[in-house]
Design a protein around this motif. Sequence first.
Motif, mmCIF file in Angstrom:
data_model
loop_
_atom_site.group_PDB
_atom_site.id
_atom_site.type_symbol
_atom_site.label_atom_id
_atom_site.label_comp_id
_atom_site.label_asym_id
_atom_site.label_seq_id
_atom_site.Cartn_x
_atom_site.Cartn_y
_atom_site.Cartn_z
ATOM 1 N N ARG A 292 -9.523 6.884 2.522
ATOM 2 C CA ARG A 292 -8.878 5.593 2.300
ATOM 3 C C ARG A 292 -9.335 4.554 3.318
ATOM 4 O O ARG A 292 -9.473 3.367 2.996
ATOM 5 C CB ARG A 292 -7.356 5.744 2.376
ATOM 6 N N THR B 133 -10.671 0.955 2.159
ATOM 7 C CA THR B 133 -9.811 -0.206 2.422
ATOM 8 C C THR B 133 -10.466 -1.187 3.379
ATOM 9 O O THR B 133 -10.450 -2.407 3.138
ATOM 10 C CB THR B 133 -8.458 0.262 2.978
ATOM 11 N N SER C 277 -6.173 -5.466 6.505
ATOM 12 C CA SER C 277 -6.780 -4.219 6.045
ATOM 13 C C SER C 277 -6.190 -3.014 6.775
ATOM 14 O O SER C 277 -5.899 -1.976 6.164
ATOM 15 C CB SER C 277 -8.296 -4.272 6.242
ATOM 16 N N ALA D 91 0.818 -1.211 0.000
ATOM 17 C CA ALA D 91 0.000 0.000 0.000
ATOM 18 C C ALA D 91 0.853 1.262 0.000
ATOM 19 O O ALA D 91 0.516 2.256 -0.660
ATOM 20 C CB ALA D 91 -0.934 -0.015 1.205
ATOM 21 N N GLU E 60 -5.960 -3.131 -2.772
ATOM 22 C CA GLU E 60 -7.168 -3.958 -2.749
ATOM 23 C C GLU E 60 -6.963 -5.278 -3.495
ATOM 24 O O GLU E 60 -7.618 -6.281 -3.192
ATOM 25 C CB GLU E 60 -8.335 -3.184 -3.364
ATOM 26 N N SER F 234 -0.861 2.879 3.206
ATOM 27 C CA SER F 234 -1.367 3.864 2.263
ATOM 28 C C SER F 234 -1.237 5.282 2.813
ATOM 29 O O SER F 234 -0.815 6.203 2.101
ATOM 30 C CB SER F 234 -2.832 3.551 1.933
#
Length: 452
Positions: free
Chosen positions: A404, A408, A320, A290, A302, A327
Amino acid sequence: MPRRLRRRAAVAGYTRGRGGTGVALAFAAGPSGERCERGARGRGRGRRTVSVGPGGPGAAPAAALSPSRLGAVLRRALWWLVLTVTGGVRRHGQLPPRGCVVVANHSSHADTAALLAALDARHRPAIGAAADYWFASPWRRRICRVLAAGFPVRRTGGGMDDLLSMADGLRAGRAVVLFPEGTRGADGAVGAFHRGALVLAERAGVPVVPVAIVGTDRLLPKHGRLRSSPVRVRIGERLPPSATPEDARAAVAALHARTPAQPLRDSPVRRRVAAVAASRLGLLLAFAWACAEALSWPLMPELLLGVACVAVPRAALRLSFAALAGSLAGGLLALQLANTGLQLPAPLTTDRMRAEVRQELAAESASAVRHQPWNGIPFKVYAAEAGRADVPAADWFVESAQARGGRTLTVGAAFAVLGLLLCRFRRHYGAYVALLGAGFAAGLSLVVAGWS
C-alpha cells in the motif's frame, strides 16, 4: 561608390551582424548576485508581445548550435519550464539589433530566471554575479556558471573594471543587462539607480534600454517562499545618450506602471478544497477515508488524493502519509474483525475476487497482498480474507505497508506533479474534478465487470 556596390556592402554588413556580432549578452549584477539577460531582434520599431517558449523566436537549427549557444538554449528551456509551471512568462517588445545596455528593476531572486526565460537563446547571454557570493565556494560557482552563464563582478573595489570588460562585447553586438538598484526592493517600488550601467554604455558607444519585470515579487517575494504567479517582461524604447540615472529610473518605473500585475485566475472550488486539504482537517479526512475503504467504503483513497493533491500540491506528501496510515489501520482492524467471524459489507466486490484472493493467500500467505495494487481487487477483500485465513497480524502489517505504501505515495506524488503542471489552468479545477470523477467511475465499472 556605385549603387550596386553600396547594396552589396550593406548586405555583407547585415550578414556579419546576424552571424556573430548580432548576439545579445545579458548581464545583471546586484549585491545578492542575481542577474538577468535579454535579447530580441528588431530595430526598436513595432513593439510586440511574445508568448515565450523554450525554443523561442529566432532559435537556431540544431545543426548550427555552437557549444555556447547550445548552453543558452538549454538554460532558456530550463527557466521557461520552471516559470511555465509557476504561472507562465511573457515578453512585450524587443531589443535593438545591435549592442545595448539593459537596465531593469529588481524585486526578487526570480528576476534572473524571468529574463533568462524571456530572452531568445540566440543572444547567448552571459550573466554577471556578485563575486563575494556566487563565486565564494566551488559549488556556487558551478551553479552560477552552468545555470546562468555567470561571471564574477566585484562589489568592493574593481566592480567598474569588471563591467567595463564587457565593452568589447557590447561593440560586437551583445547586450548587457544590469540591475542599477543594486539590491532587491521590498515593496515593489523602483529604487534609485547607480551610474555603472550608463558609464558602461557611454564607454562602449551603445544605447541604454529600459526593461520592466512584473510579477516576480509575487512569484518569489523577498524573504518569502515560491508561489504561483504569471510574469511579464516589458522592453521600452532606447534612452538618449544624454540620459541620467534618474532618467533611466523614470523610464523603468513608467514601464512597470504600464504593465499590470495579473494574478492567476482561480476557481472558488479549488480555493475551498485547498483550504481544507492544507489543514489538520484534511489530514483527518484522508486518514478516515482510507481507513473506511479498508473496512467497507467502496471509494479508494486515491480518489481523494486526486482531488486534494492537485488543489494544493505542497500538501501532497502529508496527505499521502495520512491516507497510508489510515489504510494500514483499517486493514489491521478488518483482519481482526474477520478473524472473529464478523463480516462487514463489501459493496462493488465479487465472489470471483474473493476466490482469487483465497488462492493467493493459501499459496503466499501475507505476501499475497503485493498483487493488490495491480489486479484491481480492493484492499478490503485482501484484509478480510487474510483474517479468515488466520494470517498473523504482524506479517500482514509488514507486507501491506510495502504494497500500500508504494502505491499510495506514488499516486500522491503523481497528482502533486499534475497539480503543478496545471496551476496555470486552476480556474478550470471544477471541470477537472468532474472529469476525474467520471474517469474513476468508468474505471471502477470496468474492474468490477472484469471480475464478475
